[in-house]
Design a protein around this motif. Sequence first.
Motif, PDB file in Angstrom:
ATOM      1  N   LYS A  33       0.813  -1.214   0.000  1.00 27.98           N
ATOM      2  CA  LYS A  33       0.000   0.000   0.000  1.00 27.98           C
ATOM      3  C   LYS A  33       0.849   1.269   0.000  1.00 27.98           C
ATOM      4  O   LYS A  33       0.330   2.374   0.154  1.00 27.98           O
ATOM      5  CB  LYS A  33      -0.932   0.007   1.213  1.00 27.98           C
ATOM      6  CG  LYS A  33      -1.856  -1.204   1.296  1.00 27.98           C
ATOM      7  CD  LYS A  33      -2.672  -1.387   0.020  1.00 27.98           C
ATOM      8  CE  LYS A  33      -3.529  -2.637   0.092  1.00 27.98           C
ATOM      9  NZ  LYS A  33      -4.238  -2.899  -1.189  1.00 27.98           N
ATOM     10  N   GLY A  34       2.158   1.113  -0.138  1.00 28.56           N
ATOM     11  CA  GLY A  34       3.028   2.280  -0.283  1.00 28.56           C
ATOM     12  C   GLY A  34       3.632   2.805   0.991  1.00 28.56           C
ATOM     13  O   GLY A  34       4.235   3.886   0.978  1.00 28.56           O
ATOM     14  N   ALA A  35       3.524   2.081   2.106  1.00 27.10           N
ATOM     15  CA  ALA A  35       4.131   2.536   3.359  1.00 27.10           C
ATOM     16  C   ALA A  35       5.640   2.322   3.300  1.00 27.10           C
ATOM     17  O   ALA A  35       6.114   1.235   2.974  1.00 27.10           O
ATOM     18  CB  ALA A  35       3.542   1.774   4.543  1.00 27.10           C
ATOM     19  N   ALA A  36       6.391   3.378   3.610  1.00 24.25           N
ATOM     20  CA  ALA A  36       7.849   3.309   3.549  1.00 24.25           C
ATOM     21  C   ALA A  36       8.399   2.628   4.798  1.00 24.25           C
ATOM     22  O   ALA A  36       7.939   2.869   5.913  1.00 24.25           O
ATOM     23  CB  ALA A  36       8.435   4.716   3.420  1.00 24.25           C
ATOM     24  N   THR A  37       9.412   1.762   4.608  1.00 27.41           N
ATOM     25  CA  THR A  37      10.037   1.032   5.705  1.00 27.41           C
ATOM     26  C   THR A  37      11.364   1.675   6.065  1.00 27.41           C
ATOM     27  O   THR A  37      12.151   2.042   5.187  1.00 27.41           O
ATOM     28  CB  THR A  37      10.273  -0.437   5.319  1.00 27.41           C
ATOM     29  OG1 THR A  37       9.024  -1.021   4.949  1.00 27.41           O
ATOM     30  CG2 THR A  37      10.866  -1.217   6.470  1.00 27.41           C
ATOM     31  N   ILE A  38      11.618   1.804   7.360  1.00 27.05           N
ATOM     32  CA  ILE A  38      12.859   2.393   7.860  1.00 27.05           C
ATOM     33  C   ILE A  38      13.584   1.355   8.703  1.00 27.05           C
ATOM     34  O   ILE A  38      12.975   0.700   9.552  1.00 27.05           O
ATOM     35  CB  ILE A  38      12.586   3.651   8.710  1.00 27.05           C
ATOM     36  CG1 ILE A  38      11.817   4.681   7.880  1.00 27.05           C
ATOM     37  CG2 ILE A  38      13.878   4.243   9.251  1.00 27.05           C
ATOM     38  CD1 ILE A  38      11.387   5.890   8.688  1.00 27.05           C
ATOM     39  N   ALA A  39      14.893   1.202   8.477  1.00 24.65           N
ATOM     40  CA  ALA A  39      15.694   0.272   9.268  1.00 24.65           C
ATOM     41  C   ALA A  39      16.118   0.946  10.561  1.00 24.65           C
ATOM     42  O   ALA A  39      16.404   2.145  10.604  1.00 24.65           O
ATOM     43  CB  ALA A  39      16.918  -0.179   8.478  1.00 24.65           C
ATOM     44  N   GLY A  40      16.155   0.157  11.631  1.00 24.60           N
ATOM     45  CA  GLY A  40      16.578   0.689  12.926  1.00 24.60           C
ATOM     46  C   GLY A  40      17.522  -0.274  13.607  1.00 24.60           C
ATOM     47  O   GLY A  40      18.239  -1.022  12.953  1.00 24.60           O
ATOM     48  N   GLY A  41      17.538  -0.289  14.930  1.00 24.43           N
ATOM     49  CA  GLY A  41      18.402  -1.181  15.679  1.00 24.43           C
ATOM     50  C   GLY A  41      19.859  -0.781  15.564  1.00 24.43           C
ATOM     51  O   GLY A  41      20.197   0.394  15.439  1.00 24.43           O
ATOM     52  N   LEU A  42      20.742  -1.779  15.591  1.00 26.24           N
ATOM     53  CA  LEU A  42      22.180  -1.521  15.526  1.00 26.24           C
ATOM     54  C   LEU A  42      22.649  -1.268  14.106  1.00 26.24           C
ATOM     55  O   LEU A  42      23.753  -0.762  13.900  1.00 26.24           O
ATOM     56  CB  LEU A  42      22.945  -2.711  16.121  1.00 26.24           C
ATOM     57  CG  LEU A  42      22.608  -3.037  17.584  1.00 26.24           C
ATOM     58  CD1 LEU A  42      23.401  -4.247  18.048  1.00 26.24           C
ATOM     59  CD2 LEU A  42      22.886  -1.844  18.478  1.00 26.24           C
ATOM     60  N   GLY A  43      21.832  -1.653  13.148  1.00 25.80           N
ATOM     61  CA  GLY A  43      22.097  -1.287  11.771  1.00 25.80           C
ATOM     62  C   GLY A  43      23.177  -2.079  11.073  1.00 25.80           C
ATOM     63  O   GLY A  43      23.534  -1.779   9.953  1.00 25.80           O
ATOM     64  N   LYS A  44      23.746  -3.110  11.688  1.00 29.02           N
ATOM     65  CA  LYS A  44      24.787  -3.899  11.050  1.00 29.02           C
ATOM     66  C   LYS A  44      24.569  -5.360  11.360  1.00 29.02           C
ATOM     67  O   LYS A  44      24.427  -5.741  12.515  1.00 29.02           O
ATOM     68  CB  LYS A  44      26.178  -3.461  11.518  1.00 29.02           C
ATOM     69  CG  LYS A  44      27.310  -4.118  10.743  1.00 29.02           C
ATOM     70  CD  LYS A  44      28.657  -3.586  11.184  1.00 29.02           C
ATOM     71  CE  LYS A  44      29.788  -4.251  10.393  1.00 29.02           C
ATOM     72  NZ  LYS A  44      31.121  -3.762  10.828  1.00 29.02           N
ATOM     73  N   GLU A  45      24.578  -6.169  10.321  1.00 33.66           N
ATOM     74  CA  GLU A  45      24.289  -7.588  10.473  1.00 33.66           C
ATOM     75  C   GLU A  45      25.277  -8.262  11.425  1.00 33.66           C
ATOM     76  O   GLU A  45      26.478  -8.020  11.393  1.00 33.66           O
ATOM     77  CB  GLU A  45      24.362  -8.247   9.101  1.00 33.66           C
ATOM     78  CG  GLU A  45      24.113  -9.743   9.111  1.00 33.66           C
ATOM     79  CD  GLU A  45      24.305 -10.334   7.736  1.00 33.66           C
ATOM     80  OE1 GLU A  45      25.090 -11.278   7.634  1.00 33.66           O
ATOM     81  OE2 GLU A  45      23.684  -9.840   6.779  1.00 33.66           O
TER      82      GLU A  45
END
Length: 735
Positions: free
Chosen positions: A490-502
Amino acid sequence: MERRVQFGGAEHGSEGLVVHARKSEVETVHASEVRSRQSFCVRYEGGRRQTFLLGDALEAGGLSPQSTKRRASLSADSVSLPASSLLKAPAKARNGEGLMESIRIPVAKGAEDSDGSEEWDPSAEPSAEAALDTSGLATLLASIRTCQMKSWRPLPEQVDLLQNIVEAASELLRDAPGAAAVPELAAAPAAAALAVPSAPTAQEAPAFSPPERPVRKVQIEAAPKAKAPEAAQTDDDPKNRETQAKAAVCRSQSEPPDMTASLEKAPTALKHFLDARSVSAIAEGFRYLLKCVELHEEESGKVHGKEVLPYQKIRSLPGLPWKAQQVWQLLDAQVKKEDHQAKPLQGKSLAVVGAGPVGLRIALQLKLAGAAVTVLEKRCEFVRINRLHLWDWVKQDLIQWGAKIFSPPGGTFGADKDYCHIGISELQYLLLKCCLLFGVTVELGVEFRDVVVRSGGWVAETEPPLVPQELRVDALVCCDGAASRIAKSKGAATIAGGLGKEGQAIGVVANFLNGKTSSERNLRQFSWARQFNTELFKKLKDKVGADLQNIVYYRGDESHYMIMTPSKQCLVEKGCLHTADSLDGAPLLRAENVELDNLKSLAQEVAVHFGLPTEFTPEQSVMIFDFSDTKRHEQAMLFQDGEASTPPLAISLAGDALLEPFWPTGLGCIRGFLGAMDAVSCLGTWFKTKDREQALGKAEAAYRQLKSVDAQTKDMTLKPENEWRVEPHTRYRHM
């Protein structure tokens, strides 16, 4: 031993549980789980399946007319069995297709397998060392005859099954050494011993035994049925796919079988419902109670109106136990709350996608706001046993929904003041029961696909389709998990969070069986972080080689739950990961890079260090996941535009679909439940004002506060809990 369980095609009317099945959705359940339900017995006779409830008297399952392996067992709750072990043993051929080819016989100790319920091969002969214990078998025969002394009244089908057991055992005894000395064999025929007793006296409570169900509702099989040669088709065959599609539609159209209710059995049916530990058992108890309501209305001439909630109808039944009054009082208190008097969603139809804890909790909130609510869930059963840490407000909220009365979780819920937690499936069972009592429709085995405009309104498209009546919706609530597929579409943008590194934060979960011994009951729960107890973690690394940052242990009724966060290097050194390098951008924890056996060994070594049991649960042993990178969406609410004459469709996000929590902080339930109330409030604003910008502005303001909620900042972001209501400004300080 494992059984396959498939739930299918049960319509419960506008107020109830609707279960569907597809050939591709078959869940595997361990035998111990089937036994723990103390409900199911499946008998196959002439190729026809029959399913009925036997209370605690008899457990039998995994019987397939196509298989040469069949088994039956008797529960020690109702039949006095010797303490000796059980061995597989052959039985002679018998007349009748429905007779069993095997029976478990008490023998010398040491013959049982690891779980005490091994299926055996009829062609195998017993070893000379495993002589039959005829005195134990004689006790078995005598015990069967005493079953009728309890309140249990067997159905004719149950009598036939016990008859087969007795005949098989008798044949074995006649051929066994010393059989002539067994007096039971000279007694009256087994059929007479198993005669159905006369009607119970006034002091006896009739047993609750809902009638047999057709195969499309419940199947318990030891192995998938083999296709007939003439009907064999591949999954790629278009004709086969068409046949399966038609079958799915037929299942969704099917009506529940006729059920003859008895008001005398209503109290036992209610207890069955309150204590049920499976979706199918919950459905059976609820449907039976509704049939009792219909019968009571016919006899009394008092018909309830459509606006009356199911629990308000059930409470009118005569003779219900005192425990029922506690349930009604709690549910009455929810209805009478000031928040729920205005009914801002009255007359609106909403669909909730996902029957996880947050999806079911928001369904209850929507129902209290006056909406007609349908929950769509692609799975057919709740199987997750991992445990959730609960904030005190969530604990109190669940107690108000009957957490101490419904089982699970039961009266011990929240007893430990330091560590409040609940199993995921336990929480789902609790909320599912409340949803049914409030008239929420729950569609299981139904996957949401999309919403389309049809005849001037929005219609939810599902697989399989909901027929004969399509599901029209005025709004949609997405609770379909992290990185929501619906929100993305439906067009909702996803933002990454957390520690940001695998690989920066890796969690390992282990679930061990709870043997319910005194030593296990005395185990102390704990939650440790490295920075607060460096000595403990140093000792653990020196002794076990486990370099951890955190470790948590919770004790559940059925399992011991342990979760730890080892370093990436530790996992490589212990052989759990083949390499810590990211190859070609592939995820670190891809299946081919994880050595599961070594991961189990690591979990067991850590468990031994802390004095915990080490036998894994059959449902879930260990799992590894990376929570370094959490995801969230930019918007908590959005709109989908339709045709010119069709109003836009409001879409709200809640739970992990909106904001995936960082695991160690234990924010999943608190943010999910707060977000559920935010969503209901914003939807109420939309339907009241029809002002899209006002609804979106309110949703954005509440979401901004929700993202700031954590253990460290709760006093700065949240008002005192006694002030909390549905409206966001009553909960957030800066609204």
